[in-house]
Design a protein around this motif. Structure first.
Motif, PDB file in Angstrom:
ATOM      1  N   ALA A 254     -29.119 -24.195  -5.882  1.00 17.34           N
ATOM      2  CA  ALA A 254     -29.360 -23.636  -4.548  1.00 17.34           C
ATOM      3  C   ALA A 254     -28.046 -23.575  -3.775  1.00 17.34           C
ATOM      4  CB  ALA A 254     -30.380 -24.470  -3.783  1.00 17.34           C
ATOM      5  N   ARG A 255     -27.972 -22.660  -2.831  1.00 20.76           N
ATOM      6  CA  ARG A 255     -26.759 -22.489  -2.023  1.00 20.76           C
ATOM      7  C   ARG A 255     -26.894 -23.118  -0.645  1.00 20.76           C
ATOM      8  NH1 ARG A 255     -28.109 -18.705   1.631  1.00 20.76           N
ATOM      9  NH2 ARG A 255     -29.647 -17.158   1.024  1.00 20.76           N
TER      10      ARG A 255
ATOM     11  N   ALA B 102     -36.504 -16.630  -6.110  1.00 16.06           N
ATOM     12  CA  ALA B 102     -37.200 -15.494  -5.497  1.00 16.06           C
ATOM     13  C   ALA B 102     -37.104 -15.502  -3.976  1.00 16.06           C
ATOM     14  CB  ALA B 102     -38.666 -15.495  -5.926  1.00 16.06           C
ATOM     15  N   VAL B 103     -36.906 -16.677  -3.368  1.00 14.95           N
ATOM     16  CA  VAL B 103     -36.790 -16.741  -1.908  1.00 14.95           C
ATOM     17  C   VAL B 103     -35.326 -16.708  -1.463  1.00 14.95           C
ATOM     18  CG1 VAL B 103     -39.028 -17.828  -1.516  1.00 14.95           C
ATOM     19  CG2 VAL B 103     -37.012 -19.269  -1.830  1.00 14.95           C
ATOM     20  N   GLU B 104     -34.470 -16.258  -2.360  1.00 17.37           N
ATOM     21  CA  GLU B 104     -33.071 -15.942  -2.077  1.00 17.37           C
ATOM     22  C   GLU B 104     -32.227 -17.126  -1.631  1.00 17.37           C
ATOM     23  OE1 GLU B 104     -32.982 -12.540   0.502  1.00 17.37           O
ATOM     24  OE2 GLU B 104     -34.005 -11.289  -0.950  1.00 17.37           O
ATOM     25  N   ILE B 105     -32.469 -18.296  -2.233  1.00 21.60           N
ATOM     26  CA  ILE B 105     -31.572 -19.422  -1.952  1.00 21.60           C
ATOM     27  C   ILE B 105     -30.721 -19.766  -3.171  1.00 21.60           C
ATOM     28  CG2 ILE B 105     -33.050 -20.397  -0.156  1.00 21.60           C
ATOM     29  CD1 ILE B 105     -33.701 -22.648  -2.236  1.00 21.60           C
ATOM     30  N   ALA B 106     -30.807 -18.940  -4.213  1.00 24.83           N
ATOM     31  CA  ALA B 106     -30.027 -19.199  -5.429  1.00 24.83           C
ATOM     32  C   ALA B 106     -28.535 -19.058  -5.133  1.00 24.83           C
ATOM     33  CB  ALA B 106     -30.435 -18.231  -6.533  1.00 24.83           C
ATOM     34  N   ASP B 107     -27.749 -19.934  -5.722  1.00 23.86           N
ATOM     35  CA  ASP B 107     -26.296 -19.913  -5.573  1.00 23.86           C
ATOM     36  C   ASP B 107     -25.713 -18.892  -6.545  1.00 23.86           C
ATOM     37  OD1 ASP B 107     -23.665 -20.453  -5.023  1.00 23.86           O
ATOM     38  OD2 ASP B 107     -23.616 -22.314  -6.174  1.00 23.86           O
ATOM     39  N   THR B 108     -25.708 -17.667  -6.127  1.00 18.67           N
ATOM     40  CA  THR B 108     -25.233 -16.583  -6.991  1.00 18.67           C
ATOM     41  C   THR B 108     -23.731 -16.639  -7.224  1.00 18.67           C
ATOM     42  OG1 THR B 108     -25.104 -15.124  -5.070  1.00 18.67           O
ATOM     43  CG2 THR B 108     -27.135 -15.032  -6.389  1.00 18.67           C
ATOM     44  N   GLY B 109     -23.027 -17.528  -6.527  1.00 18.00           N
ATOM     45  CA  GLY B 109     -21.604 -17.713  -6.753  1.00 18.00           C
ATOM     46  C   GLY B 109     -21.296 -18.669  -7.891  1.00 18.00           C
ATOM     47  N   SER B 110     -22.321 -19.261  -8.504  1.00 19.10           N
ATOM     48  CA  SER B 110     -22.105 -20.175  -9.624  1.00 19.10           C
ATOM     49  C   SER B 110     -21.460 -19.446 -10.785  1.00 19.10           C
ATOM     50  CB  SER B 110     -23.434 -20.774 -10.103  1.00 19.10           C
ATOM     51  OG  SER B 110     -23.948 -21.676  -9.167  1.00 19.10           O
ATOM     52  N   ASP B 111     -20.630 -20.174 -11.538  1.00 20.30           N
ATOM     53  CA  ASP B 111     -20.054 -19.580 -12.745  1.00 20.30           C
ATOM     54  C   ASP B 111     -21.154 -19.239 -13.741  1.00 20.30           C
ATOM     55  OD1 ASP B 111     -17.109 -19.736 -12.237  1.00 20.30           O
ATOM     56  OD2 ASP B 111     -17.620 -21.847 -11.969  1.00 20.30           O
TER      57      ASP B 111
END
Length: 184
Positions: free
Chosen positions: A41-42, A70-79
């Protein structure tokens, strides 16, 4: 170096001191050359630990459950960002991808993760160290209760002693380094 999984709060309402602890944890793990494995999570302390690791050039692996992504808290900046189908699958992947566990203050999810890695270690399913950072006495009540469970015969004293309990991040990192050398 090692892959260190950090369990901590994802809540956005925690005190700044906990966010600072998480960020410093990420920085220090990255500076030591460790890969950070987190809950993906971010937000909250989870976001702080990963942003800290990245700010120090660390490699980050986030493992998040599909419902939270799905609720857009994923840390999309993760490697690496892994989307697991269930909480059970997520915890399994976190255990498999990590060489050690560092438990910072957190809520129910953090406690769930702590008990999962502690129980599976006690059952001999892994020999990975579990280090609990009891910052400011955060876990004092839990540790008192666990001590009572030992007295009542519900928990083996050796199981309680297998947890590495420290009060500071410096102590946690020192114990982590020692424990990782021991498990080789």
């Amino acid at each position: 170096m090692a892959a260190v999984c950090v369990f901590c709060a994802s809540s956005v309402t925690v005190a700044q001191s906990y966010l600072d602890l998480a960020r410093e944890t990420g920085i220090r793990l990255a500076e030591a050359g460790h890969t950070l494995v987190s809950g993906g999570a971010r937000v909250g302390m989870m976001g702080a630990v990963t942003s800290g690791a990245r700010s120090a050039g660390g490699y980050t692996v986030g493992i998040i459950v599909e419902a939270l992504a799905a609720v857009e808290i994923a840390d999309t900046g993760s490697d690496e960002l892994v989307v697991a189908g269930s909480m059970l699958d997520r915890k399994g992947q976190m255990i498999d991808r990590s060489d050690a566990f560092l438990v910072l203050p957190g809520g129910l999810g953090t406690l769930d993760e702590l008990f999962e890695v502690w129980t599976t270690a006690g059952l001999g399913m892994h020999a990975k160290p579990v280090v609990v950072v009891n910052a400011g006495g955060f876990y004092d009540g839990l540790l008192t209760w666990l001590g009572r469970l030992v007295t009542l015969g519900m928990v083996r004293e050796a199981a309680l002693e297998s947890l590495i309990i420290v009060d500071t991040l410096d102590g946690a990192l020192a114990q982590l380094a020692t424990s990782l050398k021991e498990v080789g």
